[in-house]
Design a protein around this motif. Structure first.
Motif, short mmCIF file in Angstrom:
data_model
loop_
_atom_site.label_atom_id
_atom_site.label_comp_id
_atom_site.label_asym_id
_atom_site.label_seq_id
_atom_site.Cartn_x
_atom_site.Cartn_y
_atom_site.Cartn_z
N PHE A 74 -11.74 13.51 -17.50
CA PHE A 74 -10.71 14.56 -17.49
C PHE A 74 -10.37 14.93 -16.06
CE2 PHE A 74 -9.43 19.06 -17.41
CZ PHE A 74 -8.32 19.00 -18.23
N CYS A 75 -11.38 15.26 -15.27
CA CYS A 75 -11.14 15.65 -13.89
C CYS A 75 -10.54 14.49 -13.10
CB CYS A 75 -12.44 16.13 -13.24
SG CYS A 75 -12.20 16.80 -11.59
N SER A 76 -11.04 13.31 -13.33
CA SER A 76 -10.50 12.13 -12.65
C SER A 76 -9.02 11.94 -12.95
CB SER A 76 -11.29 10.88 -13.07
OG SER A 76 -10.75 9.73 -12.49
N SER A 77 -8.64 12.16 -14.20
CA SER A 77 -7.23 12.03 -14.59
C SER A 77 -6.35 13.01 -13.83
CB SER A 77 -7.06 12.25 -16.09
OG SER A 77 -7.75 11.28 -16.81
N LEU A 78 -6.87 14.22 -13.65
CA LEU A 78 -6.10 15.24 -12.93
C LEU A 78 -6.00 14.92 -11.44
CD1 LEU A 78 -7.47 18.56 -14.51
CD2 LEU A 78 -5.48 17.23 -15.21
N THR A 79 -7.12 14.49 -10.87
CA THR A 79 -7.14 14.26 -9.42
C THR A 79 -6.44 12.97 -9.01
OG1 THR A 79 -9.36 13.27 -9.51
CG2 THR A 79 -9.21 15.65 -9.09
N ASN A 80 -6.00 12.17 -9.95
CA ASN A 80 -5.17 11.01 -9.63
C ASN A 80 -3.77 11.43 -9.20
OD1 ASN A 80 -7.10 9.04 -10.12
ND2 ASN A 80 -6.52 8.80 -12.26
N ILE A 81 -3.40 12.68 -9.44
CA ILE A 81 -2.07 13.18 -9.14
C ILE A 81 -2.05 13.82 -7.75
CG2 ILE A 81 -0.22 14.76 -9.90
CD1 ILE A 81 -0.91 12.38 -11.85
N PRO A 82 -1.15 13.38 -6.87
CA PRO A 82 -1.04 14.01 -5.55
C PRO A 82 -0.75 15.51 -5.68
CG PRO A 82 0.24 11.97 -5.63
CD PRO A 82 -0.20 12.26 -7.04
N GLY A 83 -1.42 16.30 -4.87
CA GLY A 83 -1.23 17.75 -4.91
C GLY A 83 -2.16 18.47 -5.86
N SER A 84 -2.94 17.72 -6.62
CA SER A 84 -3.83 18.35 -7.60
C SER A 84 -4.93 19.19 -6.96
CB SER A 84 -4.44 17.29 -8.52
OG SER A 84 -5.21 16.36 -7.77
N SER A 85 -5.19 18.97 -5.68
CA SER A 85 -6.25 19.73 -5.01
C SER A 85 -5.94 21.22 -4.94
CB SER A 85 -6.51 19.18 -3.61
OG SER A 85 -5.35 19.30 -2.81
N SER A 86 -4.70 21.59 -5.16
CA SER A 86 -4.35 23.02 -5.16
C SER A 86 -4.68 23.70 -6.48
CB SER A 86 -2.87 23.20 -4.84
OG SER A 86 -2.06 22.68 -5.88
N VAL A 87 -4.97 22.91 -7.53
CA VAL A 87 -5.27 23.51 -8.83
C VAL A 87 -6.61 23.07 -9.43
CG1 VAL A 87 -2.84 23.90 -9.41
CG2 VAL A 87 -3.95 21.78 -10.12
N VAL A 88 -7.13 21.92 -9.04
CA VAL A 88 -8.39 21.42 -9.60
C VAL A 88 -9.54 21.84 -8.71
CG1 VAL A 88 -9.70 19.39 -10.31
CG2 VAL A 88 -7.22 19.42 -10.62
N ALA A 89 -10.38 22.73 -9.22
CA ALA A 89 -11.51 23.24 -8.44
C ALA A 89 -12.69 22.28 -8.44
CB ALA A 89 -11.94 24.60 -8.97
N GLY A 90 -12.94 21.65 -9.58
CA GLY A 90 -14.07 20.74 -9.67
C GLY A 90 -14.49 20.47 -11.09
N ALA A 91 -15.54 19.66 -11.21
CA ALA A 91 -16.05 19.28 -12.52
C ALA A 91 -17.55 19.05 -12.44
CB ALA A 91 -15.38 18.00 -13.01
N LEU A 92 -18.17 19.19 -13.58
CA LEU A 92 -19.59 18.93 -13.73
C LEU A 92 -19.76 18.00 -14.92
CD1 LEU A 92 -22.52 19.72 -12.88
CD2 LEU A 92 -22.36 21.56 -14.55
N LEU B 164 -11.34 6.63 -26.97
CA LEU B 164 -11.79 7.95 -27.42
C LEU B 164 -11.66 8.97 -26.29
CD1 LEU B 164 -13.04 9.72 -29.65
CD2 LEU B 164 -15.29 9.05 -28.75
N LYS B 165 -12.10 8.59 -25.10
CA LYS B 165 -11.98 9.48 -23.95
C LYS B 165 -10.52 9.81 -23.68
CE LYS B 165 -16.05 7.73 -21.53
NZ LYS B 165 -16.51 7.11 -20.26
N SER B 166 -9.66 8.81 -23.69
CA SER B 166 -8.23 9.03 -23.44
C SER B 166 -7.63 9.95 -24.49
CB SER B 166 -7.48 7.69 -23.43
OG SER B 166 -7.86 6.92 -22.33
N PHE B 167 -8.01 9.75 -25.75
CA PHE B 167 -7.51 10.61 -26.83
C PHE B 167 -7.96 12.05 -26.61
CE2 PHE B 167 -8.17 12.34 -31.21
CZ PHE B 167 -6.83 12.45 -31.55
N ALA B 168 -9.22 12.24 -26.23
CA ALA B 168 -9.74 13.59 -25.99
C ALA B 168 -9.03 14.25 -24.81
CB ALA B 168 -11.25 13.53 -25.74
#
Length: 153
Positions: free
Chosen positions: A28-46, A137-141
């Motif tokens: 999930f986090c990886s999918s978001l951080t593939n987008i340029p500019g996502s560092s302004s909204v994605v804080a992190g993941a565990l 399954l991961k993509s669907f989720a």
């Protein structure tokens, strides 16, 4: 859901997001951080793949896990709350499920829960997606989560 559109919406609202992931393994986090500019909204993941790490790192109560199972809406919501609290975000999301190849705690392969914490409001999604590969399954989720969050913000 177009991930760029999702990131744009979070940016527009000045929202931040974080995740606590199990069966999705950080996808999930990886999918978001593939987008340029996502560092302004994605804080992190565990990633808390093992039950032990959910207890020790994500502070999910062992008693809760014993009562409802590690794959449950309650655990997914607790993971989301933990994520939002630790990363200090508007949105926290938690993923727990069974990617296979075997049943876990009487939950079938392809069954998952997503917990959401959005500015203090909590809800969950439960899905069963049969006959999907682990990657599918991961993509669907992930797509399910993006659509649910987008609809609520």
């Amino acid at each position: 859901m177009d991930v760029k559109k999702f990131i744009y919406k979070l940016t527009e609202l000045n929202f931040t997001i974080s995740s606590c992931e199990s069966f999705t393994g950080g996808f999930f986090c990886s999918s978001l951080t593939n987008i340029p500019g996502s560092s302004s909204v994605v804080a992190g993941a565990l990633v808390t793949y093992m039950t032990r790490t959910k207890i020790e790192i994500a502070e999910i109560s062992n008693q809760l896990i014993q009562q409802v199972g590690v794959v449950s809406k309650e655990v997914a919501i607790e993971m989301a709350k933990f994520s939002a609290r630790k990363f200090k975000t508007n949105i926290g999301i938690g993923f727990t499920g069974v990617a296979g190849p075997t049943v876990l705690d009487e939950k079938q392969v392809g069954e998952f829960y997503i917990g959401y914490w959005i500015n203090g409001k909590m809800f969950s999604t439960h899905k069963i997606a049969k006959d999907l590969s682990r990657e599918e399954l991961k993509s669907f989720a992930i797509n399910t989560a993006l659509n649910e969050i987008y609809a609520k913000i």
